[in-house]
Design a protein around this motif. Sequence first.
Motif, mmCIF file in Angstrom:
data_model
loop_
_atom_site.group_PDB
_atom_site.id
_atom_site.type_symbol
_atom_site.label_atom_id
_atom_site.label_comp_id
_atom_site.label_asym_id
_atom_site.label_seq_id
_atom_site.Cartn_x
_atom_site.Cartn_y
_atom_site.Cartn_z
ATOM 1 N N PRO A 97 0.796 -1.227 0.000
ATOM 2 C CA PRO A 97 0.000 0.000 0.000
ATOM 3 C C PRO A 97 0.828 1.277 0.000
ATOM 4 O O PRO A 97 0.282 2.346 -0.275
ATOM 5 C CB PRO A 97 -0.822 -0.129 1.286
ATOM 6 N N ILE A 98 2.116 1.165 0.309
ATOM 7 C CA ILE A 98 2.949 2.356 0.375
ATOM 8 C C ILE A 98 2.952 3.127 -0.935
ATOM 9 O O ILE A 98 3.135 4.352 -0.968
ATOM 10 C CB ILE A 98 4.395 1.967 0.792
ATOM 11 N N PHE A 99 2.703 2.438 -2.063
ATOM 12 C CA PHE A 99 2.720 3.095 -3.377
ATOM 13 C C PHE A 99 1.429 3.836 -3.689
ATOM 14 O O PHE A 99 1.352 4.546 -4.681
ATOM 15 C CB PHE A 99 2.977 2.062 -4.486
ATOM 16 N N ARG A 100 0.389 3.621 -2.898
ATOM 17 C CA ARG A 100 -0.901 4.308 -3.074
ATOM 18 C C ARG A 100 -1.568 3.956 -4.415
ATOM 19 O O ARG A 100 -2.249 4.791 -4.998
ATOM 20 C CB ARG A 100 -0.720 5.820 -2.979
ATOM 21 N N ILE A 101 -1.374 2.748 -4.883
ATOM 22 C CA ILE A 101 -1.954 2.324 -6.148
ATOM 23 C C ILE A 101 -2.976 1.220 -5.875
ATOM 24 O O ILE A 101 -2.620 0.182 -5.314
ATOM 25 C CB ILE A 101 -0.875 1.863 -7.125
ATOM 26 N N PRO A 102 -4.234 1.423 -6.258
ATOM 27 C CA PRO A 102 -5.250 0.397 -6.004
ATOM 28 C C PRO A 102 -4.854 -0.951 -6.570
ATOM 29 O O PRO A 102 -4.362 -1.049 -7.702
ATOM 30 C CB PRO A 102 -6.492 0.957 -6.703
#
Length: 305
Positions: free
Chosen positions: A296-301
């Motif tokens: 989730p660190i990349f903030r990409i669904p």
Amino acid sequence: MGRKTICYRGSLKSCNYHCSYCPFSRHRASAAELERDRQQFVRFCDSMEKKAAESDIGAVFIVPYGEASIHRWYWEGLGRLAGLPGIDRVGMQTNLSFSVEACLNIFEFHCGGNDVGEMPGARKGKGRPQKKLCIWATFHPEMTDVDTFSDNCHKLTENGVNLCVGAVGVPQNLSLLGRLREKLPLDVYLWINKMDGLRRNYTEEERTAFSVIDPFFEVELNPPAADAAMCADRCFVEADGRVHTCNISKAKTVNWYTGNAEEIFRPLCGRKRCSCYLAYGGRADFEGRRHFGEYPIFRIPSGHI
């Protein structure tokens, strides 16, 4: 326990943008400073050839103070990291001012072509190496416009790159951010970071408007209390090898280059709250994991990776 995520921050403290609020826009890096940053990042990439497998590292995220994407060695290094067996994701925070075509070519070349798609006649650059690449792009309205920025976003997604986009939640920019949302690909998440210099609370109307753009905006406004026990699957590495659990936690006594995995990943905090996304977004109990998947660190669904 999940696979490990590493964030890396080099010694780079310069930027090609000149935003009024940012201290890194006022520092012009010397050739010696840039060369030191390059050598430090190469050393880090070299170390990952051994540590990735030893520590079950699945993702590496470059989170610079300045703008790293305009320097070739970061794309070379990201390509090297993406080519390592077992690495699922590599990524970088950027203002999106780089040449998309040129930089993706560098990235793919240094992947070694290990994962290039096999479709006959497929254009190089639309194969699977790009699917490991996650770009966290920040929109800076002082330095660029919606059309230019969104055009680069489309170039990335058309080349198979995973992308999230965001901006600081400046109330005066609400209409501008609404236009940006309209211009972005529908499946690109647009996040909003709270404005630290607002000097007042957001109004209910502003909170609602920003939450329409970013459904996780309320988490940004109400970050969780720190809990080191939720952070055993990640670490934050400085250019000289100093190690933290995350970007805002206390430094550990261990060094990335000399310590063992047990020491490196032993959680240590010292904060009262996880006051920014890089802190709370990497926690094992982050509610966004249902939306953003294993990294989730990349903030990409996760549905778009």
